[in-house]
Enzyme design. Structure first.
Site, mmCIF file in Angstrom:
data_model
loop_
_atom_site.group_PDB
_atom_site.id
_atom_site.type_symbol
_atom_site.label_atom_id
_atom_site.label_comp_id
_atom_site.label_asym_id
_atom_site.label_seq_id
_atom_site.Cartn_x
_atom_site.Cartn_y
_atom_site.Cartn_z
ATOM 1 N N HIS A 1 3.393 42.715 -23.761
ATOM 2 C CA HIS A 1 2.031 42.403 -24.204
ATOM 3 C C HIS A 1 1.031 42.346 -23.053
ATOM 4 C CE1 HIS A 1 3.795 38.773 -22.725
ATOM 5 N NE2 HIS A 1 2.608 38.194 -22.691
ATOM 6 N N ASP A 2 1.499 42.463 -21.819
ATOM 7 C CA ASP A 2 0.601 42.451 -20.657
ATOM 8 C C ASP A 2 0.429 43.836 -20.040
ATOM 9 O OD1 ASP A 2 0.378 39.649 -20.775
ATOM 10 O OD2 ASP A 2 2.138 39.380 -19.499
ATOM 11 N N GLU B 1 10.285 35.504 -16.446
ATOM 12 C CA GLU B 1 9.220 36.426 -16.051
ATOM 13 C C GLU B 1 8.783 36.041 -14.648
ATOM 14 O OE1 GLU B 1 4.685 37.842 -17.043
ATOM 15 O OE2 GLU B 1 5.271 35.751 -17.107
ATOM 16 N N ASP C 1 8.002 32.043 -19.257
ATOM 17 C CA ASP C 1 6.727 32.569 -18.780
ATOM 18 C C ASP C 1 6.484 32.211 -17.309
ATOM 19 O OD1 ASP C 1 4.154 33.787 -19.703
ATOM 20 O OD2 ASP C 1 3.332 31.874 -19.049
ATOM 21 N N ASP D 1 9.576 32.024 -26.529
ATOM 22 C CA ASP D 1 8.859 32.125 -25.262
ATOM 23 C C ASP D 1 8.549 30.699 -24.803
ATOM 24 O OD1 ASP D 1 7.060 33.051 -23.224
ATOM 25 O OD2 ASP D 1 6.636 34.800 -24.462
#
Ligand code: GLC
Length: 565
Positions: A325-326, A254, A200, A99
């Site tokens: 995870h969000d 993302e 990210d 990431d």
């Protein structure tokens, strides 16, 4: 299928290290803990792992606040542990996607320390600083986590921009040295053998010239000046040339607030391989956006997914996901985690693993983990939930925590972050210590060990679907066609290859439903279903039970389900 790049054939599994498995009893997951569970990943049959950040970090945002991009967070292990992880994955033919948080660092990063103490020094211009009245932020932009996106720093006597937490200052991407630093870091890990990056919030890197005020009524005030900003294609093109070009890696961006048209510019001939769009996980927002629960209906979900599927041409490829995870747990959000947990979790698995694109499965999704309970705001760990909920309470929008608890339990990112449930021993086998976030109460029923031994199980279905996808070319590269678009219960589509066609039939509802599969005729055969005792061949009308999913294979010539487009 060999002409496709590996990531088009891959199923990716996301690990959020803090919550995956704790090896040393400190209550926090770690890299040796991941290594202990590698056989679980191998059994599942996934092809790549996306590992959420493991770099050194004060963990205000659980690693999305990086203080040293070249070191492993001490709470997660050592560089040697990370090397063992990479080796363990590669030994099992599983790739590792790291990431990369390139929009901001932690305020504890050396660059930021230098930047705030020595404005005229070499790091002085690494962040977005503005001088001015300490009482009046430079513009009205908001942080995604609530409140102003600006923080006044007494040491430097200036404001700095943070689109996320105050501890996450935004890097100044206009500065070519900042860009070089990030590319250097990315190449450094690539040289160690990583297979790509999930990038990210990467469409936020470029901020509009002059940092103008945003529309105050906007959902995220200021975002029109930093989402897909003016120089974003230049930056990502440069990143592509400096980092990804000529490698066998994957880049996944993302991208908050991404629309289909812009997505197709980022991928295909664009700078990235893949993007994560969010439209389908925003359809249940309410009047207050995320911090509210809106009604959603199946035709809407189908229509969003359908648009993104049809946006795909030969060059264009998307990601398929319901969780990360969000996001809250999909079985609690889109399915029925009480009466039909197995059925609806497997129906969702069917969608993710049979549409066109690269599927991403989030840890725990493969056993149908559910949303948790958070009795008070003190039980909520996530910085995003805590800040936003406090703001709603302080601003008088909601009276107190009790008035918004149902929304937190529906939406909070902590729902995805409760520890993975491995077995029914104390703390679900996640840790011998005190877990940093309490284990979901349902762990005695929902855990990997039980899912392994029971039949049917969500885990066994994921495994079979992943295997089926790998051995059925139309499921990867076949053309996609939606049927019954307006039906409130049925989700039916076909994936058509050169000489095989797969018909996916899902009753995505809690009621029985009959469907006429007559036109499929006797030549169709059942590939897989989430219920036992299903006839091998459909014979006219079939009765589907709640959340029943079936995959049939037939010749492409057959006319398919009756409402063919
Ligand atoms: C991304 C991450 C999220 C993080 C944010 C700021 O959206 O997925 O977890 O809080 O960026 O880095």
């Amino acid at each position: 299928m060999s002409e496709l790049p590996w990531w088009k054939n891959a199923v990716v599994y996301q690990i959020y290290p803090r919550s995956f498995n704790d090896s040393d009893g400190d209550g926090v997951g770690d890299i040796p803990g991941i290594i202990e569970r590698l056989d679980h990943l191998d059994d599942l049959g996934i092809d790549a792992v996306w590992l959420s950040p493991v770099y050194e970090s004060p963990q205000h945002d659980n690693g999305y606040d990086v203080s040293d991009y070249r070191a492993i967070h001490s709470g997660f292990g050592t560089t040697a542990d990370w090397e063992r992880l990479l080796e363990g994955l590669h030994d099992r033919d599983i790739r590792l996607v790291m990431d990369m948080v390139a929009n901001h660092t932690s305020s504890e990063h050396e660059w930021f320390r230098q930047s705030r103490s020595t404005p005229e020094g070499e790091h002085g211009d690494y962040y977005v600083w503005r001088e001015g009245d300490p009482e009046a932020p430079p513009n009205n932009w908001e942080s995604a986590f609530g409140g102003s996106a600006w923080e006044y720093d007494d040491e430097r006597g200036a404001w700095y921009l943070h689109l996320f937490d105050t501890n996450q200052p935004d890097l100044n991407w206009r500065n070519p040295r900042v860009r070089e630093e990030i590319y250097d870091v990315m190449n450094w890990w690539l040289e160690k053998g990583v297979d790509g990056y999930r990038l990210d919030v990467v469409n936020l890197l470029s901020k509009a010239e002059g940092l103008p005020d945003g529309d105050p009524s906007g959902e995220w005030v200021g975002s029109e000046h930093f989402v897909d900003g003016p120089r974003i294609f230049e930056y990502l093109g440069e990143m592509h040339d400096e980092v990804f070009a000529g490698t066998d890696t994957v880049s996944v961006g993302e991208m908050p607030q991404l629309d289909l048209e812009t997505a197709s510019e980022y991928t295909g001939d664009g700078p990235l391989d893949l993007v994560f769009p969010f439209e389908h996980v925003e359809l249940d927002f309410g009047d207050r956006g995320r911090w509210d629960i809106g009604e959603w209906r199946l035709p809407e979900l189908k229509s969003i997914l359908d648009r993104w599927q049809r946006g795909l041409d030969e060059e264009w490829w998307t990601t398929l996901f319901f969780e990360n995870h969000d996001q809250p747990r999909s079985v609690s959000r889109f399915g029925d985690d009480e009466r039909y947990r197995y059925e609806s979790a497997t129906a969702l698995a069917t969608i993710i693993l049979t549409l066109r694109g690269t599927p991403f499965v989030y840890q725990g999704q493969e056993i149908g983990m559910t949303n948790s309970t958070f009795a008070s705001l003190d039980d909520v760990a996530d910085v995003d939930s805590v800040r936003n909920v406090r703001e709603l309470i302080d601003g008088g929008v909601v009276k107190d925590y009790d008035a918004i608890r149902h929304v937190v339990e529906y939406r909070s990112r902590d729902n995805a972050r409760t520890p993975v449930q491995w077995d029914d021993s104390p703390n679900a086998g996640f840790t011998d210590g005190d877990p940093w976030l309490p284990v979901n109460d349902d762990y005695p029923e929902v855990n990997v060990a039980r899912e392994r031994s029971e039949s049917p199980s969500v885990l066994a279905y994921y495994r079979r679907l992943i295997e089926l996808r790998a051995s059925t070319p139309p499921l990867v590269s076949g053309r996609y066609n939606l049927h019954y678009p307006d039906d409130e219960q049925l989700f039916v589509y076909t994936r058509t290859g050169d000489n095989r066609r797969v018909v996916v039939v899902i009753n995505f509802s809690a009621d029985d439903r009959a469907i006429d599969l007559g036109p499929l005729d006797g030549s169709a055969s059942l590939l897989l279903g989430n219920h036992e005792d299903v006839p091998e061949s459909p014979d006219g009308a079939v009765d589907l039970r709640p959340y029943e999913a079936r995959l049939y294979e037939t010749e492409p010539r057959g006319s398919g389900p009756s409402e063919s487009p």
